[in-house]
Design a protein around this motif. Structure first.
Motif, short mmCIF file in Angstrom:
data_model
loop_
_atom_site.label_atom_id
_atom_site.label_comp_id
_atom_site.label_asym_id
_atom_site.label_seq_id
_atom_site.Cartn_x
_atom_site.Cartn_y
_atom_site.Cartn_z
N LEU A 1 0.82 -1.21 0.00
CA LEU A 1 0.00 0.00 0.00
C LEU A 1 0.86 1.26 0.00
CD1 LEU A 1 -2.82 1.29 0.21
CD2 LEU A 1 -2.61 1.10 2.71
N PHE A 2 1.94 1.27 0.77
CA PHE A 2 2.72 2.50 0.96
C PHE A 2 3.97 2.58 0.09
CE2 PHE A 2 0.40 2.57 5.02
CZ PHE A 2 0.05 3.91 5.08
N GLU A 3 4.34 1.52 -0.59
CA GLU A 3 5.61 1.54 -1.30
C GLU A 3 5.62 2.56 -2.43
OE1 GLU A 3 6.91 -1.49 -4.00
OE2 GLU A 3 4.92 -2.42 -4.03
N ARG A 4 6.75 3.24 -2.55
CA ARG A 4 7.01 4.17 -3.63
C ARG A 4 8.11 3.58 -4.50
NH1 ARG A 4 6.77 10.22 -0.85
NH2 ARG A 4 4.50 10.45 -0.95
N PRO A 5 8.30 4.12 -5.70
CA PRO A 5 9.37 3.60 -6.56
C PRO A 5 10.71 3.55 -5.83
CG PRO A 5 7.99 5.12 -7.79
CD PRO A 5 7.52 5.18 -6.38
N GLY A 6 11.34 2.40 -5.84
CA GLY A 6 12.62 2.22 -5.15
C GLY A 6 12.49 1.53 -3.82
N ASP A 7 11.32 1.64 -3.17
CA ASP A 7 11.14 1.00 -1.87
C ASP A 7 11.22 -0.52 -1.97
OD1 ASP A 7 10.87 3.43 -0.68
OD2 ASP A 7 8.70 3.34 -0.42
N ARG A 8 10.65 -1.09 -3.02
CA ARG A 8 10.63 -2.54 -3.18
C ARG A 8 12.06 -3.08 -3.27
NH1 ARG A 8 7.13 -6.37 -2.12
NH2 ARG A 8 5.49 -5.03 -2.96
N GLN A 9 12.89 -2.40 -4.03
CA GLN A 9 14.27 -2.85 -4.19
C GLN A 9 15.04 -2.81 -2.87
OE1 GLN A 9 16.40 -0.67 -7.17
NE2 GLN A 9 18.32 -1.77 -6.86
N GLU A 10 14.78 -1.76 -2.06
CA GLU A 10 15.48 -1.61 -0.79
C GLU A 10 14.85 -2.44 0.32
OE1 GLU A 10 18.24 -0.01 -0.39
OE2 GLU A 10 18.36 0.88 -2.39
N GLY A 11 13.57 -2.83 0.13
CA GLY A 11 12.88 -3.59 1.17
C GLY A 11 12.50 -2.76 2.37
N LYS A 12 12.47 -1.44 2.22
CA LYS A 12 12.10 -0.54 3.32
C LYS A 12 11.23 0.59 2.77
CE LYS A 12 16.41 -1.34 5.85
NZ LYS A 12 15.81 -2.17 6.90
N LEU A 13 10.30 1.07 3.57
CA LEU A 13 9.39 2.14 3.16
C LEU A 13 10.03 3.50 3.46
CD1 LEU A 13 6.01 0.62 4.41
CD2 LEU A 13 6.81 0.79 2.04
N TYR A 14 11.05 3.83 2.67
CA TYR A 14 11.75 5.09 2.90
C TYR A 14 10.83 6.30 2.68
CZ TYR A 14 16.28 2.74 3.22
OH TYR A 14 17.33 1.96 3.63
N GLY A 15 9.94 6.21 1.68
CA GLY A 15 9.03 7.32 1.43
C GLY A 15 8.14 7.60 2.60
N LEU A 16 7.54 6.58 3.19
CA LEU A 16 6.67 6.75 4.36
C LEU A 16 7.47 7.26 5.55
CD1 LEU A 16 3.99 6.43 5.82
CD2 LEU A 16 4.56 4.02 6.20
#
Length: 458
Positions: free
Chosen positions: A69-84
């Protein structure tokens, strides 16, 4: 509902938690709580929800429905919700400024609502159209409405009475937040939302501290006029999308903080300056002197020519109570800077069509388009441009008059000459074209204010 709309709505839900901060005023007033409530308690209570969200985003939520729900581009690759995490920490930072350093709670909530719900409006419109300007309008409209409503709720929670004057202030802050957010989003990336949020919060803090006397009708008319004229400039390709947003934002501030007479000078520069750029554009293109982007001026160009005027109108709104400066002097500074911007634009756009320019420092002949190259035709055109702004100021402001009009025209021409001198000496080595434009308008503002002190009865 598309994934981008769902994500924006999820972020808006997190942003809506900012209402926790004004709700704390209700909690601390409870008889059982008041004796033990401290400043440290309030700081922890205001920031803890958002810090907790950031911690969970970085350490716990690494997969599943919430991650999706919260992932932004790049979050999936890093495995962390940096945007949130970044968004939540930015909200926490503004919450800290609100409870400890005086950021009005309604400005805090309005900032968060403007960005988070503005994103929802933009994504919702973006899902049904590819028109960038329409989607951006969705951001501005949703951000404005959400910021105004959210700030009104926040003010009510802390016991502030919603008088007509105060509601007008909240509407102005909401409109400013929506426009500023859309402008910054148009030139930055989605991952920069924390920077956008902090910028909106600081600007609203500044505006909230000004002694603004306005009405809801004035704000509504200002929005309608500036938005309409902004769209015309975009449709005519005299401004890019960021340039249009910058112009609308500056126009709103000029009308609300100054009045329609101040705006008359600014819109004359925007309108005629933009049209002069389009004048014989193909010929200018062949001569290598045409503005980039097919003559559509961007936000950098608009700000370079208008930043001094913006500072002048902000200072005038804060005068004399906050600065001790006579507002009339700031009117002359505003008028002088706009006169210089118009003079320099006319000089460049019309004078560049003529052959045999001469370098202003040595008078040797140079190629058309050479920095610091001038023609007598361009000088005449620049004087006409300065006279147009001076005439508007003299005709609309009784405190200016004929003598003041002459001062403003002289300041405009002086700014044009400073632009050419700096173009021949420091442009390309120390500063770019936009930096030279800014310095020229600043010089004109100083000249206008100094001459006004010397020869105009204030």
């Amino acid at each position: 509902m598309t994934s981008t709309v769902r994500r924006a709505a999820a972020f808006a839900f997190v942003g809506s938690l900012s209402l926790v901060v004004p709700a704390l005023s209700v909690v601390r007033s409870l008889p059982a709580v008041a004796p033990v409530w401290t400043a440290a308690t309030e700081t922890v209570a205001a920031t803890a929800p958002f810090v907790l969200i950031a911690v969970l985003a970085l350490t716990v939520i690494d997969e599943g429905l919430l991650f999706d729900l919260f992932e932004r581009p790049g979050d999936r690759q890093e495995g962390k919700l940096y945007g949130l995490a970044g968004f939540a920490l930015a909200v926490a930072g503004l919450a800290l400024l609100s409870v400890q350093f005086g950021l009005p709670v309604w400005a805090f909530v309005g900032s968060v609502f403007a960005l988070s719900w503005g994103n929802v409006g933009e994504r919702a419109v973006d899902a049904v159209t590819d028109e960038r300007v329409v989607a951006t309008s969705g951001f501005v409209a949703a951000g404005f409405l959400a910021a105004t409503l959210g700030s009104a709720v926040a003010a009510t929670l802390v016991g502030r009475t919603l008088t007509g004057e105060f509601v007008a202030l909240l509407a102005f802050l909401g409109a400013s937040a929506g426009l500023l957010g859309a402008l910054l989003r148009s030139v930055l990336f989605e991952r920069d939302d924390p920077l956008v949020l902090l910028s909106i919060g600081i600007v609203l803090w500044l505006f909230a501290d000004l002694p603004i006397d306005t009405t809801a009708t004035r704000v509504a008319v200002a929005l309608g006029v500036t938005a309409g004229l902004g769209y015309v400039s975009y449709a005519l390709d005299t401004a890019s999308l960021p340039g249009m947003l910058t112009g609308v934002f500056l126009g709103l501030l000029t009308i609300v903080l100054g009045d329609f007479r101040w705006f008359a000078m600014l819109i004359t520069f925007f309108g005629l300056g933009g049209l002069s750029t389009k004048f014989h554009y193909d010929e200018k293109l062949d001569r290598g002197i045409a503005e980039e982007n097919e003559g559509a001026r961007g936000s950098g160009n608009v700000l370079a020519n208008s930043l001094v005027a913006l500072v002048a109108v902000l200072a005038a709104a804060a005068s004399p109570s906050h600065t001790g400066v006579d507002p009339v002097l700031l009117l002359f500074a505003f008028s002088g800077s706009v006169s210089a911007a118009m003079s320099d634009t006319f000089s460049s756009e019309f004078g560049g069509l003529y052959d045999n320019p001469r370098l202003i420092t040595t008078l040797e002949r140079v190629e058309p388009g050479t920095d610091g190259g001038v023609t007598w035709q361009g000088g005449v055109a620049g004087a006409v441009g300065a006279a147009l702004i001076a005439g508007i100021a003299a005709g609309l402001f009784g405190r200016v008059g004929l003598v003041g009009g002459a001062v403003i025209m002289a300041a405009g021409v002086a700014g044009m000459l400073v632009d050419s001198l700096f173009g021949a000496t420091i442009e390309g080595q120390w500063v770019g074209n936009q930096g030279v434009n800014f310095l020229a308008t600043l010089a004109a503002a100083v000249v206008a204010a100094a001459l006004a002190i010397a020869v105009v009865p204030l």
